[in-house]
Structures are given as C-alpha cells and as structure tokens.
Write a protein that holds these residues in place. Sequence first.
Motif, PDB file in Angstrom:
ATOM      1  N   ASN A   1       0.811  -1.218   0.000  1.00 30.20           N
ATOM      2  CA  ASN A   1       0.000   0.000   0.000  1.00 30.20           C
ATOM      3  C   ASN A   1       0.848   1.274   0.000  1.00 30.20           C
TER       4      ASN A   1
ATOM      5  N   PHE B   1       3.939   3.618  -2.067  1.00 25.11           N
ATOM      6  CA  PHE B   1       4.451   3.863  -3.416  1.00 25.11           C
ATOM      7  C   PHE B   1       5.478   4.984  -3.397  1.00 25.11           C
TER       8      PHE B   1
ATOM      9  N   TYR C   1      -2.111   8.894  -9.942  1.00 23.45           N
ATOM     10  CA  TYR C   1      -1.675   7.498  -9.929  1.00 23.45           C
ATOM     11  C   TYR C   1      -2.267   6.770  -8.715  1.00 23.45           C
TER      12      TYR C   1
ATOM     13  N   ASN D   1      -5.978   6.187  -9.178  1.00 24.81           N
ATOM     14  CA  ASN D   1      -6.195   5.079 -10.114  1.00 24.81           C
ATOM     15  C   ASN D   1      -5.910   3.736  -9.463  1.00 24.81           C
ATOM     16  N   GLU D   2      -4.895   3.672  -8.617  1.00 23.12           N
ATOM     17  CA  GLU D   2      -4.570   2.420  -7.920  1.00 23.12           C
ATOM     18  C   GLU D   2      -5.704   2.037  -6.964  1.00 23.12           C
TER      19      GLU D   2
ATOM     20  N   ARG E   1      -8.502   0.843  -9.151  1.00 25.10           N
ATOM     21  CA  ARG E   1      -8.125  -0.451  -9.735  1.00 25.10           C
ATOM     22  C   ARG E   1      -8.341  -1.587  -8.738  1.00 25.10           C
ATOM     23  N   ARG E   2      -8.191  -1.290  -7.463  1.00 22.99           N
ATOM     24  CA  ARG E   2      -8.371  -2.297  -6.419  1.00 22.99           C
ATOM     25  C   ARG E   2      -9.841  -2.541  -6.079  1.00 22.99           C
TER      26      ARG E   2
END
Length: 139
Positions: free
Chosen positions: A52, A54, A94, A97-98, A101-102
């Motif tokens: 989790n 980045f 980003y 979006n992550e 996406r999850r």
Amino acid sequence: MRGYKDEDYLVCQSLYAAAFHEMRVRVGCFPDSAIAQPSEKERQTWKENAANRFVYEFNGEIVAYGHIPGNEIGSVSVRTDVQGRGIGRTFVKYLCNEIIRRGNPSVELWCVVGNHARNLYDSLGFTEKHVAQFMRKTL
C-alpha cells in the motif's frame, strides 16, 4: 512510479517526516511539531504494509512517497525542491487510479486546513466532505 521496497525506508521516512513537519509549521496550528525520526518499529510496519506504499522516482531519485490504506490516500509527500513540476498532481492521480483499480468506488483523503495541497486536491475534483477540529489541552 513504483511500489515501495524496504530499502526505500530511510529516504521515504525522511521525505515524509520533513514534508509533514513543514506543512504543520506553515499552517501554524502545531507549535510543538518536530520532524519524526526513523525507527525500527516503524520500518517493520511499513515493510509489512509495503503493498500500500508507493514512490515516485525522478532522475533516478525518490522525490515523492505515498500511502493508500483502503480507499484513502493516507499521505502524499513531495520533496520541496521539486514541487511545482506536476509531480504531486501526477502522483495523486496514480494513487487514485490504484485505489479504483483495487475495486474501491471512491477515493478519500484528509487535508489539514491551510495546507497548500488543498488547491491541488480541489483541482483534481476532490470536494470537502466535512471539517474536523481538533482540540487539546497541554498538561
């Protein structure tokens, strides 16, 4: 942008601690703010939760760090000497979006009143849900 690795800890912790201290000082509501020091306990916590976390690399260096617990952007820190280059905007997109996406249908974040990053969040479509006020008593 890439996932966090344990060997990133010292750079990311330093960046995170300095960024949040500088923000607290700028907004003026945290007179006893101090730059948090790295610890082995924190390092282990970050390592256990690396999926989790980045980092954003620019010219081969880590210049931003972010953390996403669940559907929340828990933290975003951009090195002050590279702010104003669109790194924060790209990184927040980003992270959003992550989160989506999850499988999360929405993205949330906390922003301290007076934080200059509020302009970025507003421009990306975040809207104020509520304002929380914290009170404390010095003993």
